[in-house]
Write a protein that holds these residues in place. Structure first.
Motif, PDB file in Angstrom:
ATOM      1  N   UNK A 159      -3.038  -4.511 -10.392  1.00 51.45           N
ATOM      2  CA  UNK A 159      -1.739  -4.175  -9.489  1.00 51.45           C
ATOM      3  C   UNK A 159      -1.268  -5.354  -8.823  1.00 51.45           C
ATOM      4  N   UNK A 160      -2.124  -5.816  -8.206  1.00 48.55           N
ATOM      5  CA  UNK A 160      -1.961  -6.903  -7.316  1.00 48.55           C
ATOM      6  C   UNK A 160      -1.371  -7.911  -7.928  1.00 48.55           C
ATOM      7  N   UNK A 161      -1.886  -8.215  -9.262  1.00 46.18           N
ATOM      8  CA  UNK A 161      -1.058  -9.322 -10.176  1.00 46.18           C
ATOM      9  C   UNK A 161      -0.086  -9.070 -10.782  1.00 46.18           C
ATOM     10  N   UNK A 162       0.420  -7.603 -10.586  1.00 44.62           N
ATOM     11  CA  UNK A 162       1.528  -7.430 -11.234  1.00 44.62           C
ATOM     12  C   UNK A 162       1.643  -6.522 -12.585  1.00 44.62           C
ATOM     13  N   UNK A 163       0.404  -6.141 -13.000  1.00 40.46           N
ATOM     14  CA  UNK A 163       0.395  -5.385 -14.467  1.00 40.46           C
ATOM     15  C   UNK A 163       0.553  -3.990 -14.020  1.00 40.46           C
TER      16      UNK A 163
END
Length: 163
Positions: A159-163
């Motif tokens: 989630x922090x990586x944007x997935x």
């Protein structure tokens, strides 16, 4: 719910077999299933480490094992030569960690660090602390907190990586 049960199974396997890490599974499960990272992070591995701790503690105090270990008389040790004396000296880094694990407060802090960061390895710390005077509930709570921190942070990575 199935992803949480699967994370528990992978975590239990990972607790006993360190070459099967739970971290890649957690990252893939969060990225593909949409299961809350907190639920997956809490489901992984703590139960296995508590079983290792209790199993080792039980094995140490087992009358059967004590009989097996004390059955044969040991021959008198030979005095060490020069090389034996050199090798018997405690090394500074290893001796310091062992001394910390023999003190209850420092042992709890070391267990928390090991559970959260993986250094020193939690499997080794779990087995070593089984011989220490640490209460099993303190072990379980500290291990649970450290593993929760570790696996929730890992599970949040997609989630922090944007997935």
């Amino acid at each position: 719910m199935i992803a949480v049960l699967a994370a528990s199974a992978v975590g239990l396997l990972s607790a006993f077999l360190p070459f099967t890490p739970a971290e890649p599974y957690l990252i893939a499960a969060v990225a593909t299933t949409g299961t809350p990272p907190f639920a997956l992070g809490l489901a992984a591995e703590t139960v296995g480490k508590v079983l290792i701790f209790l199993g080792t503690r039980g094995a140490i105090h087992s009358p059967w094992l004590r009989r097996r270990l004390t059955r044969r008389p040991r021959p008198a040790p030979r005095p060490p030569g020069r090389l034996g004396t050199l090798l018997a000296r405690p090394r500074a880094a290893g001796a310091g960690l062992v001394r910390l694990l023999d003190r209850p407060r420092q042992a709890a802090a070391m267990l928390l660090l090991s559970a959260a960061a993986g250094v020193p390895p939690l499997l080794a710390v779990s087995v070593y602390l089984a011989r220490a005077p640490m209460h099993p509930l303190v072990f379980a709570a500290t291990c649970f907190l450290g593993r929760a921190i570790r696996f929730v942070v890992i599970a949040l990575a997609p989630r922090l990586a944007g997935y």
